[in-house]
Design a protein around this motif. Sequence first.
Motif, PDB file in Angstrom:
ATOM      1  N   GLY A   1      19.880   7.768  -0.091  1.00 30.38           N
ATOM      2  CA  GLY A   1      19.516   9.175  -0.191  1.00 30.38           C
ATOM      3  C   GLY A   1      19.400   9.840   1.168  1.00 30.38           C
ATOM      4  N   ALA A   2      19.911   9.201   2.206  1.00 33.78           N
ATOM      5  CA  ALA A   2      19.892   9.816   3.533  1.00 33.78           C
ATOM      6  C   ALA A   2      21.254  10.478   3.783  1.00 33.78           C
ATOM      7  CB  ALA A   2      19.598   8.764   4.601  1.00 33.78           C
ATOM      8  N   ALA A   3      21.339  11.226   4.891  1.00 34.67           N
ATOM      9  CA  ALA A   3      22.540  12.021   5.160  1.00 34.67           C
ATOM     10  C   ALA A   3      23.326  11.413   6.318  1.00 34.67           C
ATOM     11  CB  ALA A   3      22.139  13.452   5.493  1.00 34.67           C
ATOM     12  N   PRO A   4      24.500  10.843   6.028  1.00 35.55           N
ATOM     13  CA  PRO A   4      25.302  10.286   7.118  1.00 35.55           C
ATOM     14  C   PRO A   4      25.948  11.394   7.943  1.00 35.55           C
ATOM     15  CG  PRO A   4      26.456  10.036   5.026  1.00 35.55           C
ATOM     16  CD  PRO A   4      25.136  10.663   4.710  1.00 35.55           C
ATOM     17  N   VAL A   5      26.071  11.158   9.231  1.00 34.02           N
ATOM     18  CA  VAL A   5      26.798  12.072  10.116  1.00 34.02           C
ATOM     19  C   VAL A   5      27.899  11.236  10.758  1.00 34.02           C
ATOM     20  CG1 VAL A   5      26.664  13.540  12.171  1.00 34.02           C
ATOM     21  CG2 VAL A   5      24.716  13.439  10.566  1.00 34.02           C
ATOM     22  N   ALA A   6      29.152  11.575  10.448  1.00 33.11           N
ATOM     23  CA  ALA A   6      30.284  10.763  10.921  1.00 33.11           C
ATOM     24  C   ALA A   6      30.519  11.013  12.403  1.00 33.11           C
ATOM     25  CB  ALA A   6      31.532  11.105  10.115  1.00 33.11           C
ATOM     26  N   LEU A   7      30.437   9.961  13.189  1.00 33.33           N
ATOM     27  CA  LEU A   7      30.698  10.096  14.627  1.00 33.33           C
ATOM     28  C   LEU A   7      32.024   9.447  15.017  1.00 33.33           C
ATOM     29  CD1 LEU A   7      27.090   9.418  15.980  1.00 33.33           C
ATOM     30  CD2 LEU A   7      28.176  11.610  15.452  1.00 33.33           C
ATOM     31  N   GLY A   8      32.753   8.961  14.017  1.00 31.15           N
ATOM     32  CA  GLY A   8      34.096   8.451  14.277  1.00 31.15           C
ATOM     33  C   GLY A   8      34.112   7.090  14.933  1.00 31.15           C
ATOM     34  N   VAL A   9      35.226   6.820  15.611  1.00 28.28           N
ATOM     35  CA  VAL A   9      35.438   5.540  16.284  1.00 28.28           C
ATOM     36  C   VAL A   9      35.474   5.777  17.785  1.00 28.28           C
ATOM     37  CG1 VAL A   9      37.012   3.589  16.592  1.00 28.28           C
ATOM     38  CG2 VAL A   9      36.800   4.691  14.345  1.00 28.28           C
ATOM     39  N   ALA A  10      34.616   5.069  18.494  1.00 33.67           N
ATOM     40  CA  ALA A  10      34.678   5.131  19.961  1.00 33.67           C
ATOM     41  C   ALA A  10      35.611   4.031  20.439  1.00 33.67           C
ATOM     42  CB  ALA A  10      33.292   4.945  20.550  1.00 33.67           C
ATOM     43  N   ARG A  11      36.550   4.416  21.302  1.00 27.65           N
ATOM     44  CA  ARG A  11      37.402   3.400  21.912  1.00 27.65           C
ATOM     45  C   ARG A  11      36.571   2.608  22.908  1.00 27.65           C
ATOM     46  NH1 ARG A  11      40.319   2.630  17.985  1.00 27.65           N
ATOM     47  NH2 ARG A  11      41.072   4.574  17.103  1.00 27.65           N
ATOM     48  N   ASP A  12      37.093   1.498  23.365  1.00 28.05           N
ATOM     49  CA  ASP A  12      36.312   0.616  24.241  1.00 28.05           C
ATOM     50  C   ASP A  12      36.277   1.129  25.675  1.00 28.05           C
ATOM     51  OD1 ASP A  12      35.388  -1.203  22.331  1.00 28.05           O
ATOM     52  OD2 ASP A  12      37.266  -2.332  22.365  1.00 28.05           O
ATOM     53  N   THR A  13      35.846   2.386  25.829  1.00 25.29           N
ATOM     54  CA  THR A  13      35.598   2.920  27.174  1.00 25.29           C
ATOM     55  C   THR A  13      34.216   3.555  27.161  1.00 25.29           C
ATOM     56  OG1 THR A  13      36.391   5.174  26.756  1.00 25.29           O
ATOM     57  CG2 THR A  13      38.056   3.546  27.410  1.00 25.29           C
TER      58      THR A  13
ATOM     59  N   ASP B   1      34.248   7.310  26.242  1.00 26.77           N
ATOM     60  CA  ASP B   1      34.394   7.664  24.827  1.00 26.77           C
ATOM     61  C   ASP B   1      33.100   7.388  24.064  1.00 26.77           C
ATOM     62  OD1 ASP B   1      35.812   8.835  22.798  1.00 26.77           O
ATOM     63  OD2 ASP B   1      36.673   6.943  22.082  1.00 26.77           O
ATOM     64  N   VAL B   2      32.443   6.267  24.347  1.00 30.34           N
ATOM     65  CA  VAL B   2      31.168   5.975  23.683  1.00 30.34           C
ATOM     66  C   VAL B   2      30.172   7.098  23.992  1.00 30.34           C
ATOM     67  CG1 VAL B   2      29.197   4.402  23.609  1.00 30.34           C
ATOM     68  CG2 VAL B   2      31.525   3.477  23.644  1.00 30.34           C
ATOM     69  N   ARG B   3      30.115   7.514  25.253  1.00 30.93           N
ATOM     70  CA  ARG B   3      29.193   8.607  25.646  1.00 30.93           C
ATOM     71  C   ARG B   3      29.504   9.895  24.893  1.00 30.93           C
ATOM     72  NH1 ARG B   3      29.445   6.677  30.852  1.00 30.93           N
ATOM     73  NH2 ARG B   3      27.514   5.531  31.218  1.00 30.93           N
TER      74      ARG B   3
ATOM     75  N   LEU C   1      28.420   9.678  21.272  1.00 31.06           N
ATOM     76  CA  LEU C   1      26.963   9.731  21.134  1.00 31.06           C
ATOM     77  C   LEU C   1      26.464  11.153  21.398  1.00 31.06           C
ATOM     78  CD1 LEU C   1      25.842   6.358  22.765  1.00 31.06           C
ATOM     79  CD2 LEU C   1      26.118   6.929  20.344  1.00 31.06           C
ATOM     80  N   GLN C   2      27.125  11.855  22.329  1.00 35.18           N
ATOM     81  CA  GLN C   2      26.737  13.237  22.591  1.00 35.18           C
ATOM     82  C   GLN C   2      26.953  14.091  21.343  1.00 35.18           C
ATOM     83  OE1 GLN C   2      25.119  14.375  25.324  1.00 35.18           O
ATOM     84  NE2 GLN C   2      24.845  16.205  24.041  1.00 35.18           N
ATOM     85  N   ALA C   3      28.043  13.831  20.620  1.00 34.59           N
ATOM     86  CA  ALA C   3      28.298  14.572  19.372  1.00 34.59           C
ATOM     87  C   ALA C   3      27.150  14.341  18.386  1.00 34.59           C
ATOM     88  CB  ALA C   3      29.624  14.140  18.766  1.00 34.59           C
ATOM     89  N   GLY C   4      26.637  13.126  18.370  1.00 33.83           N
ATOM     90  CA  GLY C   4      25.500  12.823  17.498  1.00 33.83           C
ATOM     91  C   GLY C   4      24.249  13.566  17.925  1.00 33.83           C
TER      92      GLY C   4
ATOM     93  N   ASP D   1      32.326  -5.102  25.716  1.00 34.83           N
ATOM     94  CA  ASP D   1      31.199  -4.576  24.962  1.00 34.83           C
ATOM     95  C   ASP D   1      30.597  -3.385  25.700  1.00 34.83           C
ATOM     96  OD1 ASP D   1      31.485  -6.235  22.776  1.00 34.83           O
ATOM     97  OD2 ASP D   1      30.320  -7.842  23.705  1.00 34.83           O
ATOM     98  N   VAL D   2      31.346  -2.287  25.633  1.00 30.94           N
ATOM     99  CA  VAL D   2      30.984  -1.118  26.430  1.00 30.94           C
ATOM    100  C   VAL D   2      29.757  -0.409  25.876  1.00 30.94           C
ATOM    101  CG1 VAL D   2      33.305  -0.750  27.304  1.00 30.94           C
ATOM    102  CG2 VAL D   2      32.606   0.313  25.155  1.00 30.94           C
ATOM    103  N   VAL D   3      29.474  -0.580  24.561  1.00 29.92           N
ATOM    104  CA  VAL D   3      28.273   0.049  24.004  1.00 29.92           C
ATOM    105  C   VAL D   3      27.053  -0.469  24.764  1.00 29.92           C
ATOM    106  CG1 VAL D   3      26.903   0.406  21.926  1.00 29.92           C
ATOM    107  CG2 VAL D   3      29.379   0.253  21.750  1.00 29.92           C
ATOM    108  N   THR D   4      27.026  -1.777  24.949  1.00 32.17           N
ATOM    109  CA  THR D   4      25.926  -2.376  25.708  1.00 32.17           C
ATOM    110  C   THR D   4      25.785  -1.709  27.071  1.00 32.17           C
ATOM    111  OG1 THR D   4      26.394  -4.467  24.617  1.00 32.17           O
ATOM    112  CG2 THR D   4      24.981  -4.563  26.547  1.00 32.17           C
TER     113      THR D   4
END
Length: 420
Positions: free
Chosen positions: A228-240, A243-245, A248-251, A271-274
């Motif tokens: 019952g929560a609302a997903p917000v699609a942030l897509g796929v971040a490439r391994d850079t 792109d991850v930044r 996340l900014q869109a979020g 593991d660029v998210v890390t």
Amino acid sequence: MPSLEYLTVAEALQLVLDGVRPLPSERVPLLDALGRVLTEPVVARDSLPPFANSSMDGYALRAADVQDAAPDNPVTLRVLADIAAGATADVTLTAGTAVRIMTGAPLPPGADAVVPVEDTDEAWRDAQRPLRAQVQIRRAVQPGAYVRRVGEDVLAGTAVLPAGRLLRPQEIGVLASLGVAQVPVVRRPRVGILATGDELIDVEAPLAPGKIRNSNSYAQTAQVLALGAAPVALGVARDTEADVRAKLQAGLDAGVDLFVSSAGVSVGVYDVVTAVLASAGNMGFWRVRMRPGKPLAFGAYQGVPYLGLPGNPVSAMVSFERFARPAILKLAGHTRLERPQVEVTLQEEIHSDGRESYVRAVVTRAPDGYTAVTTGSQGSHVMTSLVKANALLIVPEGVTYVAPGEQVTALMLDWPTTVF
Ligand code: AMP
Ligand code: MG
């Protein structure tokens, strides 16, 4: 590289739950409140029923007039009026009189009971037929018989639902009866869903060498919707990192209450998210002693709670189940955060590596309790064994073997969560 901490599932869950707080309240239309948590007590403005009314089609009368009535001793009463549901009649019953009345119609003054039509000489109701001048009553009734009293269900001024109550269909019905059209509930959590990885292509795309379809975004979005929560699609971040930044900014711009990402939280070269989280967030990177699962990142990115799940589809779903689900439920104001659990008898043996294991299984009811069989390969990429499962069997930490006939706890995936 950030340092890694080894945690048990319970320790990791506690840290995740400590990192989220229930969201503020908002007023929403009644049906939008289904499955959400009430933030203020509801006090009845009206009584239910709001007026005394008949619980049967029949005749409203004075019980004293028919105290000797019986099939072989009918009592004849004069019929003054006919009251349909929704109508009122401007009559007062006196001795020897009755009023034909329909289920839900208000009891007229002077009447104190109803005799069902089956206990009269009226064969059946027929709207075409004129109201009869007289009716024979073939049964005695006590005062109050077949009468629904004012406030029998709810008395005006009393508290009907406390703050914190989960609103199920029956609560929605009561609120409607009480005229509550706008309901104060906890806001739906907005959950930003991010997948990461250069290998990912979307569901419509044809397969290409080295590529796989991004299933996690869909699975986690479905898990969020199922809560019952609302997903917000942030897509796929490439391994850079860039792109991850950006994703996340869109979020952040969309005002998400929680980020849930999958993959990229190990300590691999890609593991660029890390790397992004370690530099910009207040994050812990954990090795959770669970199977499937293990790498898990949790903390806050720019002040917003962030949960980084492992990439393997089953690990992502089971880690969501164990950590994201309770966190989202807590954000949504729920206090019952756990799935229903039952003790089950194993039909086969299970081997484990000593981590707390979540074994995909089918639990069925047997004459003397519940039994379980596993659903085959437990590889963390094998989605079909999760598809076949209706439960996760928990093999506790430190246990490496469970024999057939032994009992384990099953987390029931498809059972609705109860409130009380
Ligand atoms: P990683 O954590 O990036 O090493 O990913 C672990 C495994 O999960 C790899 O086999 C990835 O290809 C797979 N994986 C990562 N993200 C997804 C996704 N969104 N959908 C399906 N599989 C994924
Ligand atoms: Mg990856």
